[in-house]
Design an enzyme around this catalytic site. Structure first.
Site, PDB file in Angstrom:
ATOM      1  N   VAL A 140      39.510  37.245  30.928  1.00  0.00           N
ATOM      2  CA  VAL A 140      38.675  36.584  31.930  1.00  0.00           C
ATOM      3  C   VAL A 140      38.952  37.230  33.281  1.00  0.00           C
ATOM      4  CG1 VAL A 140      38.056  34.375  32.990  1.00  0.00           C
ATOM      5  CG2 VAL A 140      38.836  34.441  30.605  1.00  0.00           C
ATOM      6  N   LEU A 157      43.832  35.443  32.505  1.00  0.00           N
ATOM      7  CA  LEU A 157      42.954  35.465  33.677  1.00  0.00           C
ATOM      8  C   LEU A 157      43.430  36.503  34.673  1.00  0.00           C
ATOM      9  CD1 LEU A 157      40.817  34.283  35.695  1.00  0.00           C
ATOM     10  CD2 LEU A 157      42.620  32.670  36.417  1.00  0.00           C
ATOM     11  N   SER A 158      42.503  37.290  35.212  1.00  0.00           N
ATOM     12  CA  SER A 158      42.759  38.217  36.309  1.00  0.00           C
ATOM     13  C   SER A 158      43.870  39.205  35.917  1.00  0.00           C
ATOM     14  CB  SER A 158      43.101  37.418  37.567  1.00  0.00           C
ATOM     15  OG  SER A 158      43.068  38.218  38.715  1.00  0.00           O
ATOM     16  N   ALA A 159      44.997  39.223  36.640  1.00  0.00           N
ATOM     17  CA  ALA A 159      46.088  40.114  36.234  1.00  0.00           C
ATOM     18  C   ALA A 159      46.570  39.760  34.832  1.00  0.00           C
ATOM     19  CB  ALA A 159      47.243  40.024  37.230  1.00  0.00           C
TER      20      ALA A 159
END
Length: 319
Positions: free
Chosen positions: A163, A139-141
């Site tokens: 994601v 997720l994200s980073a």
């Protein structure tokens, strides 16, 4: 968010009482990225040749809580699949973000990427996993680092899932990373995007690239949703597909799924959820698929189930 008792989660490697709990592995290699290695062994001992799933958290999250909230522990218990959960530390990044843009941390044999690779090698041996069925999600980073890992070590992974992440090569410095998070690069060609991935890996020849599932919320104010479009363009071009998807459907109300490749086993898929903000989507109304927590949001769809179905780890109809 589920609480984790860290002080009780450090049995010796191979200890029988580790099953069904999150534990930390101290010795897994030289660890040049100075990350923590957490693992989850399902209550039922994984069968020989089981798959392995690597779960990368986002900024300001910890590995155990994210894996719990997002439903990955539920997946591991249901399917009997062990998890590796690398965890960032504040000494590396004050917000505990994986350093997905730094060349020293995403290059083969260096930094955080190499630490994660060493964790995978250790876990495959420890759990007797199938080296051909290693999967990674973030997720994200953690999503951006997932894409970077797929580029740096394509032979290690069968498939991945990003994601709210970033395309490979979007930035190489902290200022540029912030710029590209808030505004995707509109000028990169598909050929140039694919070349950025190929530059990170050894020559693949005719070997296929890992398959990729991409997820993005339309109300994301942390990562420009256009980055998901760029990532899909990058990975579909890498697999040799044209810009137009082979399928464009709405499997559930409020979702859109585009695919590149065969319907039964597409090489790339892009899920967009217009009402979703920045976070990992779960279905809060459904049992056994996680729980709402920091950056884990009720999107009316259990992403973890759909991702494992895309990976071929469970029937599509169960997702």
């Amino acid at each position: 968010m589920a609480a984790i008792a860290w002080s009780a989660a450090r049995p010796a490697a191979g200890a029988g009482d580790a099953r069904g709990r999150i534990t930390e592995v101290d010795a897994f290699g030289t660890n040049p990225g100075a990350l923590r290695m957490l693992v989850f062994e399902p209550p039922r001992r994984p069968r020989a040749g089981a798959p392995l799933i690597v779960v990368l958290h986002g900024c300001r999250q910890n590995a155990a809580s994210f894996a719990t909230d997002a439903g990955w522990l539920d997946v591991a218990k249901r399917l009997g699949i062990p998890l590796v959960m690398p965890e960032q530390v504040m000494a590396n990044n004050r917000s505990r973000c994986f350093n997905w843009y730094r060349p020293d941390d995403v290059s083969r044999t260096r930094g955080e990427a190499m630490s994660i690779r060493q964790m995978i090698r250790t876990a495959v041996t420890r759990f007797g996993c199938d080296r051909r069925r290693v999967f990674i999600v973030g997720l994200s980073a953690g999503g951006a680092m997932t894409a970077a890992m797929l580029a740096a070590y394509p032979a290690v992974f069968a498939a991945g899932a990003v994601v709210a992440g970033m395309p490979v090569g979007a930035a190489s410095t902290s200022p540029m990373a912030l710029i590209r998070m808030f505004r995707a690069d509109p000028h990169r060609t598909r050929a140039g995007l694919a070349a950025a991935v190929r530059a990170r890996a050894p020559s693949r020849g005719r070997q296929p690239w890992p398959r990729l599932s991409i997820w993005q919320g339309g109300r994301d104010r942390t990562v420009d949703p256009a980055n998901a479009e760029v990532l899909a363009a990058q990975w579909s071009a890498l697999h040799g597909f044209d810009e137009a998807p082979s399928a464009d459907t709405a499997p559930l109300p409020g979702t859109r799924r585009r695919q590149w490749g065969r319907d039964a086993r597409p090489a790339v898929e892009l899920w967009t959820i217009p009402a979703l903000a920045h976070g990992f989507p779960i279905d809060a109304g459904r049992d056994g698929v996680g729980e709402v927590g920091p950056w884990v949001l009720d999107g009316g769809i259990a992403a973890a189930r759909h991702i494992t179905a895309f990976w071929g780890l469970e029937p599509v109809g169960r997702a």
